[in-house]
Design a protein around this motif. Structure first.
Motif, mmCIF file in Angstrom:
data_model
loop_
_atom_site.group_PDB
_atom_site.id
_atom_site.type_symbol
_atom_site.label_atom_id
_atom_site.label_comp_id
_atom_site.label_asym_id
_atom_site.label_seq_id
_atom_site.Cartn_x
_atom_site.Cartn_y
_atom_site.Cartn_z
ATOM 1 N N ASP A 199 14.641 1.364 -5.221
ATOM 2 C CA ASP A 199 13.206 1.163 -5.369
ATOM 3 C C ASP A 199 12.899 -0.290 -5.017
ATOM 4 O OD1 ASP A 199 10.546 1.592 -5.949
ATOM 5 O OD2 ASP A 199 10.928 2.564 -7.864
ATOM 6 N N THR A 253 4.735 3.213 -4.698
ATOM 7 C CA THR A 253 5.491 3.797 -3.597
ATOM 8 C C THR A 253 4.571 3.915 -2.389
ATOM 9 O OG1 THR A 253 6.920 5.029 -5.108
ATOM 10 C CG2 THR A 253 6.790 5.811 -2.820
ATOM 11 N N ASP A 280 8.910 4.744 -9.926
ATOM 12 C CA ASP A 280 8.209 3.503 -10.294
ATOM 13 C C ASP A 280 8.116 3.373 -11.810
ATOM 14 O OD1 ASP A 280 7.692 2.787 -7.596
ATOM 15 O OD2 ASP A 280 6.017 4.192 -7.557
#
Length: 233
Positions: A190, A207, A216
């Motif tokens: 991420d 995102t 997230d």
């Protein structure tokens, strides 16, 4: 009603990749709904559908009384997906039927002894926010889902387009914190947007250009644990 037009409408509305997927979805939804029709109504519906789909509604047995929720559960089982996604796909089929022959949907509404059509007519998440569009693509969370997630986090704010947390700490502690967060983000595949502000640092998670997904939220939880542990932990 043309088979190709119906399948293409279901494919587009359901965010499906192929006509085969749209056909299988249409068949699963129609077969499931047909169990809530009298045999005579099944034959009548079959006569209105394209020849490639008429067998889908000619299911054996007597009429079974099911709620709209029961039908969505069965569609989910048939398509091996979640109930949220199944409801969206069933809605795509109903809307596809309406695109090609609105009268068929109205006759179904009269014949079905359930709240199925009303359930599917209600507003729902768009396909990119309905679970299991594609397993490898993170699901965009709805406004309500993000609001619920924020209540379980510390100091985060935002909406379904992005969430942020500002951490106040001494200047010398900012870089170690940022480094730890970036390591956590890389480990989770991420990314955290980092902005140094007066008296601390702000982390923003989303995102793509403007969407919050489950990864997230998970990264936000990791950041909370890092901040709680304190410098050097």
């Amino acid at each position: 009603m043309k088979y190709s037009e119906l399948v293409d409408s279901v494919r587009r509305r359901g965010a499906l990749e192929t006509a085969e997927q749209a056909r299988d979805t249409t068949t699963a939804v129609l077969s499931t709904a047909a169990h809530s029709l009298d045999p005579a109504d099944r034959r009548a519906l079959a006569s209105e559908l394209p020849g490639s789909l008429d067998e889908a509604v000619l299911v054996p047995g007597q009429r079974e009384h099911r709620s709209g929720s029961d039908l969505v559960i069965e569609v989910a089982q048939r398509l091996h997906t979640t109930q949220e996604r199944a409801r969206y796909l069933a809605k795509a089929v109903v809307d596809g039927l309406r695109d090609t022959d609105a009268d068929v949907v109205e006759r179904l509404r009269e014949r079905l002894d359930s709240d199925l059509i009303d359930l599917l007519d209600a507003g729902g998440q768009p396909p990119q926010r309905a679970r299991s569009v594609r397993a490898e693509v993170p699901t965009e969370l709805s406004e309500e889902e993000v609001a619920t997630a924020l209540r379980g986090l510390t100091g985060w704010e935002g909406d379904h387009t992005g969430i942020s947390r500002t951490v106040l700490l001494p200047e010398e502690a900012v870089t170690p914190l940022v480094n730890r967060v970036e390591r956590e983000a890389r480990a989770a595949n991420d990314h955290a947007h980092v902005e140094r502000v007066q008296g601390g640092v702000r982390f923003t998670l989303r995102t793509g250009r403007a969407a919050v997904t489950e990864p997230d939220i998970q990264l936000a939880e990791r950041i909370d644990r890092i901040v709680e542990a304190g410098p050097g932990r």
